[in-house]
Motif scaffolding. Sequence first.
Motif, PDB file in Angstrom:
ATOM      1  N   ARG A 107      96.559 -31.838 -48.261  1.00 58.86           N
ATOM      2  CA  ARG A 107      95.911 -30.311 -48.408  1.00 58.86           C
ATOM      3  C   ARG A 107      94.707 -30.166 -47.558  1.00 58.86           C
ATOM      4  O   ARG A 107      94.406 -29.097 -47.124  1.00 58.86           O
ATOM      5  N   GLU A 108      94.177 -31.076 -47.353  1.00 53.90           N
ATOM      6  CA  GLU A 108      92.929 -31.077 -46.581  1.00 53.90           C
ATOM      7  C   GLU A 108      93.120 -31.005 -45.016  1.00 53.90           C
ATOM      8  O   GLU A 108      92.370 -30.272 -44.323  1.00 53.90           O
ATOM      9  N   LEU A 109      94.315 -31.717 -44.612  1.00 52.55           N
ATOM     10  CA  LEU A 109      94.212 -31.875 -43.332  1.00 52.55           C
ATOM     11  C   LEU A 109      95.901 -32.079 -43.128  1.00 52.55           C
ATOM     12  O   LEU A 109      96.351 -33.118 -43.307  1.00 52.55           O
ATOM     13  N   THR A 110      96.423 -30.959 -42.753  1.00 55.24           N
ATOM     14  CA  THR A 110      97.942 -31.222 -42.288  1.00 55.24           C
ATOM     15  C   THR A 110      98.098 -31.435 -40.707  1.00 55.24           C
ATOM     16  O   THR A 110      97.270 -30.702 -39.965  1.00 55.24           O
ATOM     17  N   LEU A 111      98.663 -32.415 -40.345  1.00 54.99           N
ATOM     18  CA  LEU A 111      98.826 -32.631 -38.873  1.00 54.99           C
ATOM     19  C   LEU A 111     100.390 -32.978 -38.446  1.00 54.99           C
ATOM     20  O   LEU A 111     101.069 -33.360 -39.290  1.00 54.99           O
TER      21      LEU A 111
END
Length: 163
Positions: A107-111
């Motif tokens: 949720r904080e960082l989608t890559l």
Amino acid sequence: MLSLGANLGDRAGTLRAALGALRADGLVARSSLYETPPWGPVDQPAYLNAVAILRGQRDAAGWLARARELERAAGRTREVRWGARTLDVDVVSVTGDDGTPVFSDDRELTLPHPRAHERAFVLVPWLALDPNAELPGRGRVADLVAALPPDEVAGVVRWEHLT
């Protein structure tokens, strides 16, 4: 790869400062500055955007933390989604030590960044910087730019006032 944008205050000065700070983090290359229309439903001034390619000792979470540090240093506040900002730094893609792309649904960082493939303000500067660039899971940046609406691509204009 990081994407940087600013549309409040001294846009060029803010981007230059952030890109300068990234030298200590392994800045390999950076694009020219590009003026672009704002993205999203909020009425606001035009942006200056750039992209930066880095090679350093940070993992994906470390690059996100560094992006937020740069935003805080520029006085960024998060009050309105897609609103005007002094600096926005997005982590677009990360490559692991073994050369493979990092994928994340966190949720904080989608890559890779979930909307980078549809944003001319990311893709056009990236293509100019690296004609062979690829967005993991989406393909060649040149092909992604070609698939965008022509008016969106034409709206990303190299900013000639860089000194």
